[in-house]
Scaffold this motif. Sequence first.
Motif, PDB file in Angstrom:
ATOM      1  N   LEU A  94      51.081-148.624  27.439  1.00  0.00           N
ATOM      2  CA  LEU A  94      52.321-149.357  27.719  1.00  0.00           C
ATOM      3  C   LEU A  94      52.146-150.846  27.368  1.00  0.00           C
ATOM      4  CD1 LEU A  94      55.171-149.235  28.945  1.00  0.00           C
ATOM      5  CD2 LEU A  94      54.127-149.589  31.190  1.00  0.00           C
ATOM      6  N   HIS A  95      53.035-151.354  26.522  1.00  0.00           N
ATOM      7  CA  HIS A  95      52.926-152.751  26.063  1.00  0.00           C
ATOM      8  C   HIS A  95      54.315-153.292  25.784  1.00  0.00           C
ATOM      9  CE1 HIS A  95      53.082-150.299  22.415  1.00  0.00           C
ATOM     10  NE2 HIS A  95      53.632-151.349  21.810  1.00  0.00           N
ATOM     11  N   ASP A  96      54.406-154.612  25.617  1.00  0.00           N
ATOM     12  CA  ASP A  96      55.709-155.238  25.396  1.00  0.00           C
ATOM     13  C   ASP A  96      55.806-155.864  24.003  1.00  0.00           C
ATOM     14  OD1 ASP A  96      54.039-157.415  25.679  1.00  0.00           O
ATOM     15  OD2 ASP A  96      55.227-158.412  27.223  1.00  0.00           O
ATOM     16  N   HIS A  97      57.011-156.340  23.681  1.00  0.00           N
ATOM     17  CA  HIS A  97      57.317-156.978  22.398  1.00  0.00           C
ATOM     18  C   HIS A  97      58.233-158.151  22.724  1.00  0.00           C
ATOM     19  CE1 HIS A  97      56.931-152.593  22.072  1.00  0.00           C
ATOM     20  NE2 HIS A  97      56.307-152.798  20.932  1.00  0.00           N
ATOM     21  N   PRO A  98      57.668-159.261  23.226  1.00  0.00           N
ATOM     22  CA  PRO A  98      58.510-160.324  23.794  1.00  0.00           C
ATOM     23  C   PRO A  98      59.527-160.894  22.787  1.00  0.00           C
ATOM     24  CG  PRO A  98      56.182-160.705  24.264  1.00  0.00           C
ATOM     25  CD  PRO A  98      56.255-159.593  23.255  1.00  0.00           C
ATOM     26  N   LEU A 157      59.603-152.459  26.463  1.00  0.00           N
ATOM     27  CA  LEU A 157      58.230-152.020  26.746  1.00  0.00           C
ATOM     28  C   LEU A 157      58.160-150.523  26.475  1.00  0.00           C
ATOM     29  CD1 LEU A 157      59.170-154.003  29.431  1.00  0.00           C
ATOM     30  CD2 LEU A 157      56.693-154.003  29.567  1.00  0.00           C
ATOM     31  N   HIS A 158      57.086-150.108  25.805  1.00  0.00           N
ATOM     32  CA  HIS A 158      56.968-148.664  25.614  1.00  0.00           C
ATOM     33  C   HIS A 158      55.524-148.204  25.557  1.00  0.00           C
ATOM     34  CE1 HIS A 158      57.415-149.229  20.942  1.00  0.00           C
ATOM     35  NE2 HIS A 158      56.269-149.652  21.383  1.00  0.00           N
ATOM     36  N   GLN A 159      55.408-146.895  25.790  1.00  0.00           N
ATOM     37  CA  GLN A 159      54.127-146.207  25.697  1.00  0.00           C
ATOM     38  C   GLN A 159      54.338-145.060  24.720  1.00  0.00           C
ATOM     39  OE1 GLN A 159      53.065-144.158  29.273  1.00  0.00           O
ATOM     40  NE2 GLN A 159      50.908-144.030  28.703  1.00  0.00           N
TER      41      GLN A 159
HETATM   42 FE   LIG Z   1      55.102-151.140  20.304  1.00  0.00          FE
END
Ligand SMILES: [Fe+2]
Length: 238
Positions: A94-98, A157-159
């Motif tokens: 799980l991570h973001d893309h600000p 945010l996605h995993q």
């Molecule tokens: Fe991504």
Amino acid sequence: MPRDVMNSLIQKIARQARLTFRGVGSSGDAKSFAENVTQLRKLVSEIRAEDLKIHPRSSAQAPASPPVTYMHICETDGFSMGVFLLKGGSSIPLHDHPGMHGMLKVLYGKVLIRGFDKAEAPPPGTAGSVLRAVLRSTGEYSDSSPPCLLSPHRDNLHQISAVDGPAAFLDILAPPYDPEDGRDCHYYKLLPPSQAPSPASPEQSAAGASEAVWLLEIPQPDDFWCGGEPYPGPIVSV
Ligand SMILES: [Fe+2]
């Protein structure tokens, strides 16, 4: 440049991405942006692994090889484009893309994507590394699925997990990650309800309580790292 290279689908996608994401975040015509995204989505939905000379991998790969590899295709100030290849059983945590837009198209295999929205503001009295979010979407995508989209405020945010063997997807991010411009990639894990901060007010606990989750920012997980390998497909010029 030879005509067949100029006219490759991936070149058309790059050209459309450049047009779409030129000046995003500054002034901009919302209508033409939406039209350009629609056009980009149409082109991206047509891309297949063969167009990029990418062949599905078997699940038998050296255990020491990275769980995920990235093939860089191109990058401008406005967007970056490349291919992620996931080994069977692996996940991009799980991570973001600000502040970024994204478009993802599966080339082979199947992935499970869970998308979250950040809550508007961190709740009072919580540490900066804890975040309130809402599970927005869960879906499986294969090479026959339409592209999966994210935006600064939706599914940001996605995993991404490979399901039933290895998988690969084309990824467009706009603007590209740039830690010096406030767009670093952060990793998160879901906090179990027992560790979640108590709601600041009764209204907050009532608002969407069933979907709301707490995310804790974590360092990049030890079992996830991303290697690089050359992109074998048609040359892209932007
Ligand atoms: Fe991504």
